[in-house]
Design an enzyme around this catalytic site. Structure first.
Site, mmCIF file in Angstrom:
data_model
loop_
_atom_site.group_PDB
_atom_site.id
_atom_site.type_symbol
_atom_site.label_atom_id
_atom_site.label_comp_id
_atom_site.label_asym_id
_atom_site.label_seq_id
_atom_site.Cartn_x
_atom_site.Cartn_y
_atom_site.Cartn_z
ATOM 1 N N MET A 104 43.539 36.355 40.436
ATOM 2 C CA MET A 104 42.539 36.515 41.503
ATOM 3 C C MET A 104 42.115 35.143 42.018
ATOM 4 O O MET A 104 42.034 34.915 43.216
ATOM 5 C CB MET A 104 41.318 37.264 40.956
ATOM 6 C CG MET A 104 41.570 38.762 40.902
ATOM 7 S SD MET A 104 40.088 39.658 40.442
ATOM 8 C CE MET A 104 39.289 39.801 42.010
ATOM 9 N N ARG A 128 44.821 33.688 44.118
ATOM 10 C CA ARG A 128 44.886 34.357 45.423
ATOM 11 C C ARG A 128 43.763 33.839 46.314
ATOM 12 O O ARG A 128 43.963 33.539 47.482
ATOM 13 C CB ARG A 128 44.737 35.874 45.220
ATOM 14 C CG ARG A 128 46.080 36.495 44.837
ATOM 15 C CD ARG A 128 46.011 38.017 44.961
ATOM 16 N NE ARG A 128 47.317 38.612 44.818
ATOM 17 C CZ ARG A 128 47.548 39.887 45.132
ATOM 18 N NH1 ARG A 128 46.576 40.658 45.544
ATOM 19 N NH2 ARG A 128 48.738 40.385 45.026
ATOM 20 N N HIS A 129 42.565 33.765 45.761
ATOM 21 C CA HIS A 129 41.419 33.287 46.556
ATOM 22 C C HIS A 129 41.680 31.858 47.019
ATOM 23 O O HIS A 129 41.385 31.489 48.141
ATOM 24 C CB HIS A 129 40.148 33.339 45.694
ATOM 25 C CG HIS A 129 39.500 34.699 45.747
ATOM 26 N ND1 HIS A 129 38.724 35.091 46.801
ATOM 27 C CD2 HIS A 129 39.529 35.745 44.887
ATOM 28 C CE1 HIS A 129 38.304 36.336 46.571
ATOM 29 N NE2 HIS A 129 38.784 36.753 45.423
ATOM 30 N N GLY A 130 42.251 31.048 46.130
ATOM 31 C CA GLY A 130 42.518 29.654 46.486
ATOM 32 C C GLY A 130 43.501 29.582 47.655
ATOM 33 O O GLY A 130 43.348 28.759 48.544
ATOM 34 N N TYR A 158 41.453 31.055 50.635
ATOM 35 C CA TYR A 158 40.334 30.164 50.979
ATOM 36 C C TYR A 158 40.470 28.852 50.213
ATOM 37 O O TYR A 158 39.886 28.687 49.157
ATOM 38 C CB TYR A 158 39.019 30.848 50.616
ATOM 39 C CG TYR A 158 38.890 32.205 51.271
ATOM 40 C CD1 TYR A 158 38.476 32.298 52.601
ATOM 41 C CD2 TYR A 158 39.172 33.371 50.566
ATOM 42 C CE1 TYR A 158 38.359 33.533 53.209
ATOM 43 C CE2 TYR A 158 39.061 34.607 51.178
ATOM 44 C CZ TYR A 158 38.651 34.688 52.501
ATOM 45 O OH TYR A 158 38.534 35.902 53.107
#
EC number: 3.1.3.8
Length: 28
Positions: free
Chosen positions: A13, A16-18, A21
């Protein structure tokens, strides 16, 4: 439930966020 699986899920997660964003300290 295996705690390792939870950790892996969190890492995925975070990755993915990195990607979606990128942190301002990334360079761009």
């Amino acid at each position: 439930r295996d705690p390792t699986g939870c950790e892996v899920d969190q890492v995925i997660m975070v990755k993915r966020h990195g990607e979606r964003y990128p942190s301002p300290s990334a360079g761009k």
